[in-house]
Write an enzyme that holds these catalytic residues in place. Structure first.
Site, mmCIF file in Angstrom:
data_model
loop_
_atom_site.group_PDB
_atom_site.id
_atom_site.type_symbol
_atom_site.label_atom_id
_atom_site.label_comp_id
_atom_site.label_asym_id
_atom_site.label_seq_id
_atom_site.Cartn_x
_atom_site.Cartn_y
_atom_site.Cartn_z
ATOM 1 C CD GLU A 116 13.151 44.269 18.006
ATOM 2 O OE1 GLU A 116 13.418 43.211 17.900
ATOM 3 O OE2 GLU A 116 12.941 45.057 17.218
ATOM 4 C CE LYS A 118 21.684 49.858 20.783
ATOM 5 N NZ LYS A 118 22.935 48.859 20.696
ATOM 6 C CG ASP A 120 26.849 43.981 23.117
ATOM 7 O OD1 ASP A 120 27.274 44.712 22.022
ATOM 8 O OD2 ASP A 120 27.481 44.071 24.006
ATOM 9 C CE1 TYR A 228 17.341 45.778 12.304
ATOM 10 C CE2 TYR A 228 18.900 44.343 13.727
ATOM 11 C CZ TYR A 228 18.629 45.281 12.680
ATOM 12 O OH TYR A 228 20.016 45.710 12.037
ATOM 13 C CE LYS A 318 24.065 51.639 24.552
ATOM 14 N NZ LYS A 318 25.075 52.467 23.771
ATOM 15 C CB CYS A 412 48.211 35.224 56.693
ATOM 16 S SG CYS A 412 46.445 35.444 56.991
ATOM 17 C CB CYS A 415 46.663 35.632 61.536
ATOM 18 S SG CYS A 415 47.376 34.188 60.395
ATOM 19 C CB CYS A 428 46.064 31.580 55.940
ATOM 20 S SG CYS A 428 46.408 31.894 57.634
ATOM 21 C CB CYS A 434 43.588 32.788 60.292
ATOM 22 S SG CYS A 434 43.668 34.147 59.195
#
Length: 673
Positions: A116, A118, A120, A228, A318, A412, A415, A428, A434
């Protein structure tokens, strides 16, 4: 002796660091470092204590499970210790686990395992007496936890009373409380609006919620739980003898159990399960950090027993960490196709989310300010699946000897034109002249979600623009194989292949063509919604802002950008030139007021192979449907693609209408979308 003294000092230092982070993680819900960094510290301590067993002490972090219980809560002593799991990180180590299991059980036959995800989240114990939820507790240090009954009772999916026969008079259910990704995002949005502290990740938010003294706060957060295991306190009640059957039993009693659990005969199917789960990880509705593999037969579990801190019959596989820490070497600014000047962190390369990362987006200068980021800081980087790496937070307790502030550029970087501030975005002022914007606009036009010109990637576009071969996107359709062979890494075959891909791309869809133009705020879903609503490009060009706003999900800002784009003569000339060069698409045949799904609520779950999820949503919206994120009795239909999970399970339980992907596509075709 000097070497042993240095080892002893390192062990003592590791213990201090680990205890510090255990307190922050388990007790204060304010972790400073990612799990991967903590694992490195812990693994190093285990390595040294294994080499020098005489230096192991009872108070070492390796000799306990979790954190110290909070003083504000009543303490609960678990009837059976809540142990943690040993971990592996690759197939060889998982094979070694299987070999240890077989050796202990003295068998050479394949062992049946329960697999199953894991989760978090936060491990909890639920004690039921005579069918009533009598107590809920955290894991704590594995032996003693905190009483969090008042908060757990606010979780909608946790049964408070079992009105069924055949249950033990006293039993304990264990599971993981968590927040979905959507729920976590909502909590942080609400926190930002309220001006309060945001959470780093869903686990941190779930743990913080469980440790609230006021259950009213917990009731406002969309916590969920997956069970679980079960421990029976009745010696007379006969339960199934396999974990997989126990989980089926719990599900039948009304407890939430992860629908992605599977039984595997032998270790090879376990490998396959872990690989599939890892591939599906980015699309799951919740965070996971691996898979849990347990011997399925409970009698064999009892035969194998436990170590001081973990069962011998279970292992956690893991997955690659999605969060790690690294150092910011510099902050540079990139120019996007719309002229947005975006800060990008240049990082000390680090492996995260299955890839080596050296850059991470910072979004905008407001985000830089929120993070209080300086060059030289140590930061947490997050990368989930194919998601662009992001800086999550600065680790403040790691000193930065030479901090360098980050300032927005005045010109910018591509350019030299002046940069203008537009809301939170710096842009810009040069427009298409550009070079950065030119390259980005061409790259976007050729991308898979747009015109899908395979082989015309970023580096090749850069060469073509730098050599003045491409002045705009229309020039793509003038490219010829002989001239392409003169470019770096472009041989005769690759040049011919690219020309074939360009020719193939001429036949597209209205939605893809709209998206390819790079109109500000127009993503794939909005482009599909516009195409499906108006049917032809001419009608979109002719629409005023008020008419555009009649399209579902198109607001005033988007309508303004669309109207402005098609009001510019140069843009219309470019479109005409593209059509003259052979770019074409079929009109979308949708009746102007055909909204057969008006008033219905649809849910999309799983992956869709034939079209992006946003496009599917847009098509449903155009037909009048509301597309929701959860399944309820009011749901009209559920579209279940590959990998569909709990939403599909709930839809089946509620006997709702369910369409597989091929059926959904046939439905759209029937409605001439």
């Amino acid at each position: 002796m000097p070497a042993r003294d240095s080892i002893k000092k390192e062990i003592e230092s590791l213990r201090r660091q680990i205890n510090h982070h255990i307190r922050l993680y388990h007790t204060e819900d304010a972790p400073e470092i990612p799990d991967a960094d903590y694992d490195q510290l812990y693994d190093r301590l285990v390595e040294l204590e294994t080499q020098y067993p005489s230096l192991v002490t009872p108070e070492s972090p390796t000799q306990r499970v979790g954190g110290t219980p909070l003083a504000e809560f009543s303490q609960v002593r678990h009837d059976t210790a809540m142990l943690s799991l040993n971990k592996v990180t690759n197939e060889r180590e998982l094979d070694d686990f299987d070999a240890r299991v077989k050796k202990t059980l003295e068998t050479d036959q394949p062992v049946q395992y329960n697999c199953e995800p894991k989760m978090d989240g936060v491990a909890v114990s639920l004690l039921y007496e005579h069918g009533l939820l009598a107590r809920a507790a955290t894991r704590g240090d594995g032996v003693v936890g905190e009483d969090i009954t008042h908060n757990v009772k606010t979780i909608q999916c946790v049964p408070q009373q079992l009105d069924i026969g055949g249950i033990p008079s006293r039993f304990e259910v264990r599971g993981e409380i968590f927040l979905s990704k959507a729920g976590f995002a909502k909590i942080n949005r609400d926190a930002e609006k309220a001006g309060t502290k945001t959470f780093v990740n869903p686990r941190n938010a779930a743990a913080g919620t469980m440790r609230q003294l006021d259950p009213r706060l917990a009731s406002k957060r969309p916590l969920q739980m997956y069970c679980y295991s079960m421990v029976s306190g009745s010696s007379t009640h006969v339960l199934p003898d396999r974990l997989s059957e126990i989980l089926d039993l719990l599900e039948g009693w009304g407890f939430p159990v992860n629908p992605r659990r599977e039984v595997a005969i032998g270790i090879e199917p376990c490998h396959q399960y872990c690989l599939k789960l890892l591939n599906d990880r980015p699309g799951l509705e919740y965070e996971i950090d691996g898979a849990v593999i347990k011997v399925d037969e409970l009698g064999l579990q009892r035969e194998m027993g436990f170590t001081s801190r973990s069962p011998r019959w279970a292992i956690a596989y893991k997955f690659p960490a999605e969060e790690v820490s690294t150092k910011v070497l510099d902050v540079e600014f990139q120019v996007g196709r719309t002229g947005a000047v975006t800060p990008v962190a240049r990082l000390k390369p680090v492996f995260v989310g299955g890839a080596t990362v050296s850059n991470a987006t910072l979004h905008n200068m407001d985000e830089v300010a929120r993070l209080n980021l300086n060059v030289g800081d140590t930061v947490i980087i997050r990368r989930a699946g194919d998601v662009i790496p992001q800086v999550v937070k600065v680790i403040e307790n790691i000193p930065n000897p030479s901090p360098k502030m980050v300032h927005a550029p005045k010109v910018c970087p591509a350019c030299g034109s002046p940069v203008e501030k537009e809301g939170v975005v710096y842009r810009c002022s040069a427009g298409i002249i550009c070079p950065a914007q030119k390259k980005e606009s061409i790259r976007h036009f050729a991308s898979r979600s747009a015109m899908d010109i395979e082989g015309l990637g970023e580096k090749l576009v850069g060469q073509l623009v730098d050599r003045n071969i491409l002045g705009n996107v229309a020039d793509i359709f003038l490219l010829e194989a002989p001239s392409l062979t003169e470019l770096d890494r472009m041989g005769e075959k690759s040049s011919e292949k690219l020309v074939d891909a360009i020719e193939k791309s001429k036949h597209t869809t209205l939605a893809k063509f709209l998206y390819s133009l790079g109109v500000r705020e127009i993503g794939e879903a909005t482009a599909a919604a516009l195409a499906n609503y108006f049917g032809t490009l001419e009608r979109i060009i002719a629409a005023d802002e008020e008419t555009l706003m009649a399209v579902p999900d198109v607001g005033a800002v988007v309508a303004s950008h669309v109207h402005t784009f098609f009001s510019i003569e140069d843009n219309l000339a470019l479109i005409n030139r593209l059509r003259g060069l052979g770019v074409h698409w079929p009109d979308v045949k949708v009746a102007e007021h055909d909204r057969p799904l008006e008033g219905q609520t649809w849910v999309l779950t799983g992956s869709l192979d034939a079209m992006p999820r946003d496009e599917a949503k847009a098509r449903l919206v155009v037909l009048g449907a509301k597309v929701a994120g959860s399944v309820s009795k009011k749901t009209s239909c559920v579209v279940a693609g590959p990998g569909a999970g709990s939403k599909l399970t709930k839809a089946e339980e509620l006997n709702l209408k369910i369409l597989a992907e091929d059926e959904f596509l046939a439905f759209l075709d029937t409605h001439k979308l």
